[in-house]
Design a protein around this motif. Sequence first.
Motif, PDB file in Angstrom:
ATOM      1  N   THR A   1       0.817  -1.218   0.000  1.00 22.63           N
ATOM      2  CA  THR A   1       0.000   0.000   0.000  1.00 22.63           C
ATOM      3  C   THR A   1       0.852   1.271   0.000  1.00 22.63           C
ATOM      4  O   THR A   1       0.652   2.146  -0.843  1.00 22.63           O
ATOM      5  CB  THR A   1      -0.964  -0.014   1.198  1.00 22.63           C
ATOM      6  N   PRO A   2       1.828   1.444   0.919  1.00 20.48           N
ATOM      7  CA  PRO A   2       2.643   2.672   0.845  1.00 20.48           C
ATOM      8  C   PRO A   2       3.513   2.727  -0.409  1.00 20.48           C
ATOM      9  O   PRO A   2       3.791   3.798  -0.929  1.00 20.48           O
ATOM     10  CB  PRO A   2       3.503   2.612   2.114  1.00 20.48           C
TER      11      PRO A   2
ATOM     12  N   HIS B   1      -4.966   8.026   2.314  1.00 20.18           N
ATOM     13  CA  HIS B   1      -4.845   9.361   1.728  1.00 20.18           C
ATOM     14  C   HIS B   1      -3.673   9.457   0.757  1.00 20.18           C
ATOM     15  O   HIS B   1      -3.712  10.228  -0.207  1.00 20.18           O
ATOM     16  CB  HIS B   1      -4.684  10.408   2.836  1.00 20.18           C
ATOM     17  N   ARG B   2      -2.625   8.674   0.999  1.00 22.95           N
ATOM     18  CA  ARG B   2      -1.475   8.714   0.096  1.00 22.95           C
ATOM     19  C   ARG B   2      -1.858   8.207  -1.285  1.00 22.95           C
ATOM     20  O   ARG B   2      -1.482   8.770  -2.314  1.00 22.95           O
ATOM     21  CB  ARG B   2      -0.336   7.863   0.674  1.00 22.95           C
ATOM     22  N   ASN B   3      -2.633   7.099  -1.316  1.00 21.86           N
ATOM     23  CA  ASN B   3      -3.065   6.566  -2.607  1.00 21.86           C
ATOM     24  C   ASN B   3      -4.020   7.529  -3.306  1.00 21.86           C
ATOM     25  O   ASN B   3      -3.963   7.708  -4.525  1.00 21.86           O
ATOM     26  CB  ASN B   3      -3.744   5.206  -2.404  1.00 21.86           C
TER      27      ASN B   3
ATOM     28  N   LEU C   1      -3.148   8.995  -6.996  1.00 23.87           N
ATOM     29  CA  LEU C   1      -4.043   8.715  -8.112  1.00 23.87           C
ATOM     30  C   LEU C   1      -4.708   9.993  -8.631  1.00 23.87           C
ATOM     31  O   LEU C   1      -4.830  10.199  -9.835  1.00 23.87           O
ATOM     32  CB  LEU C   1      -5.111   7.700  -7.685  1.00 23.87           C
ATOM     33  N   LYS C   2      -5.139  10.846  -7.725  1.00 21.91           N
ATOM     34  CA  LYS C   2      -5.820  12.089  -8.130  1.00 21.91           C
ATOM     35  C   LYS C   2      -4.877  12.949  -8.981  1.00 21.91           C
ATOM     36  O   LYS C   2      -5.249  13.439 -10.046  1.00 21.91           O
ATOM     37  CB  LYS C   2      -6.263  12.853  -6.879  1.00 21.91           C
ATOM     38  N   TYR C   3      -3.645  13.075  -8.516  1.00 14.58           N
ATOM     39  CA  TYR C   3      -2.690  13.908  -9.248  1.00 14.58           C
ATOM     40  C   TYR C   3      -2.371  13.300 -10.609  1.00 14.58           C
ATOM     41  O   TYR C   3      -2.335  13.997 -11.628  1.00 14.58           O
ATOM     42  CB  TYR C   3      -1.407  14.054  -8.425  1.00 14.58           C
TER      43      TYR C   3
ATOM     44  N   ALA D   1     -13.612   9.375  -2.382  1.00 15.00           N
ATOM     45  CA  ALA D   1     -14.376   8.895  -1.228  1.00 15.00           C
ATOM     46  C   ALA D   1     -13.463   7.998  -0.409  1.00 15.00           C
ATOM     47  O   ALA D   1     -12.655   7.253  -0.969  1.00 15.00           O
ATOM     48  CB  ALA D   1     -15.622   8.132  -1.678  1.00 15.00           C
ATOM     49  N   GLU D   2     -13.583   8.067   0.925  1.00 18.34           N
ATOM     50  CA  GLU D   2     -12.678   7.328   1.802  1.00 18.34           C
ATOM     51  C   GLU D   2     -13.236   5.974   2.221  1.00 18.34           C
ATOM     52  O   GLU D   2     -12.535   5.207   2.871  1.00 18.34           O
ATOM     53  CB  GLU D   2     -12.351   8.164   3.036  1.00 18.34           C
ATOM     54  N   ASN D   3     -14.497   5.675   1.887  1.00 17.26           N
ATOM     55  CA  ASN D   3     -15.056   4.357   2.198  1.00 17.26           C
ATOM     56  C   ASN D   3     -16.289   4.134   1.331  1.00 17.26           C
ATOM     57  O   ASN D   3     -16.727   5.017   0.577  1.00 17.26           O
ATOM     58  CB  ASN D   3     -15.399   4.224   3.693  1.00 17.26           C
ATOM     59  N   GLY D   4     -16.863   2.946   1.462  1.00 23.28           N
ATOM     60  CA  GLY D   4     -17.997   2.594   0.631  1.00 23.28           C
ATOM     61  C   GLY D   4     -19.214   3.466   0.871  1.00 23.28           C
ATOM     62  O   GLY D   4     -19.962   3.784  -0.066  1.00 23.28           O
TER      63      GLY D   4
END
Length: 653
Positions: A252-253, A542-544, A548-550, A562-565
């Motif tokens: 993940t990191p 938040h790192r992912n 991805l956003k950038y 969104a941070e969860n379902g």
Amino acid sequence: MATMYQRIVDMEALGQRFITRLTPMMGASLGAFYVKRGQGEHTTFVKLASFAGNGEEAGRVEFKPGEGLIGQCILEKRSQIINHVPDDFKLVTTGLGEAKPKSIFITPVIFEDEVIAVIELGSLEPFTEQQQTLLSRVVETLGITINSVQGRMEIERLLKESQAQTEELQAQSEELQAQSEEMQAQSEELQTQAEELRMINEQLEERNRDTEEKSKELQRVKVSLEAQAEELKLSSKYKSEFLANMSHELRTPLNSILILSEMLSDQTETGLSSEQQEFARVINTSGQDLLSLINDILDLSKVEVGKLDVVFEETNLSELPDSLVRNFEHVAAKKGLDFTVKKDKNVPDIFFTDQQRFQQILKNLLSNAIKFTEKGSVSVHIKLAEEEKVAQFINTSGANNWVEIKVTDTGIGIPKEKQEQIFESFQQVNGATMRKYGGTGLGLSICREFAKLLGGWVIVDSEEGRGSEFTLFIPSLPQGVNSENNTAAQIEEVAAGTAVPSAETNVEIQININDEDDKIIEDTNTTNLFKNKKVLVVDDDHRNIYALKYALEREGMEILTAENGMECLEILKNGYSIDAILMDIMMPEMDGYETMRRIRSEGIYEELPIIALTAKAMKGDREKCLKAGASDYVSKPLKMDQLLSVLRVWLTN
């Protein structure tokens, strides 16, 4: 202090004498001596003696490890000096009045790495280095003394208990003796009549004892086997869960590190200097090396517990020489080495083995050969193996034929006594080799374990200073290895994600790229395709999200997060027009599986592309994601080219 401990036989006397002597010697005005009582969660430290209270004894009556600063000193097993004493701290009382101590000294008494007592001293002046040194030397022997006194007290207690039991047993013995004499007189009268019956009973009892003993032994063996089977099952389950969790937690990191460093190293779009871009490339390369190491360790662990899946299929050996030359010739050339690959004509073109594991073995062997060779050459010879020769090392039954692949170099060589050790995990010839050439010592271990999975074996013949020759014996097995030796098909596998060169190699494998004109056309088409597309990124990390956003915004896409379902469903409920969703699987509150099922239950989102992203890549998870409603599946760490390719397919459709 050295003679103070003589003739002390109980802890109370030891504690009082010690604190009474020590406190003045340390220039302290208050003192308390605590000793350990109980074990485990019931452990407490009880005050055994104190010095100079103000009408009541100084210090708390008892406390547990971790309670307050004194309890923290026990957990950390180190002394602590407090020079800023709180206003409500216990006062030093004299006939003339009261005064607050200016310094508190707390030190644990350790015996055999266990805290068995604690000393707390309060002084009207700060403790000097001399006083601190004195106390540290005193407590070095105090632990031994406390253990000795406690041992003597325990011996005395046991001695008294033993004496009492002896007296009780003696009284019982006398009583039994009297009863025995009375019964003996009665027994003599019946002895003649009972002799024949006794002999019969003895025979029956002997047989019964034998039967019962055998039955008990069988039961013990059964219980032991069942317990061992359960332990193995549980151990295997724990190891599987550990591998899966490690896969997730480590990847993940890395996901955000690799994505962001790749973007920073892009010469066309970043405003960084060439030196800064080189820094970004080093970060990306280091991240790839770390990912390779993670994959190697996970692969080795999966082999150890029999959870690495192997798929035997047709492999074209006629293409092998060109593939090896294409991937390794330029690497050898950088070091000024000659690189040759020879394949005998009688070697069959079609061969049945697991192509991925087979190529990983060759990649590791060649990478090692190039890495440990400073000058000279590295060569590969592919030929048919003689079955009698292979039979010296491994069972040869069930194979159509055997191939022998020799990787020979003129490198540093390996001493005879180290030639078996190098196949063990995390082992190299010596520490200097590891420091000079790098690596983790996993490459050769993985080679031999993979070779065993494929029904083959790896041997080495080397002379220090003259080079090495590694030989891979590999069978052609159309039906796979014997089912008794291949249980991997029945159990889950922690997937290693996209195939990556081993961390042991530290060799760059270059890939041919398209011509510049083709690349420009492809980039233009991609930009037009992605422009103004709305993508919803659902991830609890938040790192992912940031990476991805950038990255996706640079392609012209509009990004919602969104941070969860639950947040994802709320965004869709608010009527946003979404072109695609990137869905993480492991999230709090509502995971990716449940979120995808709920989205698909809404009729208007049946065709919405949902791409599942996860770092916990277990065998079968792809099918599980697709069944839950995912359109496609990508494992972390993500490669942006791979992700953009998947998005291109689904946004086009």
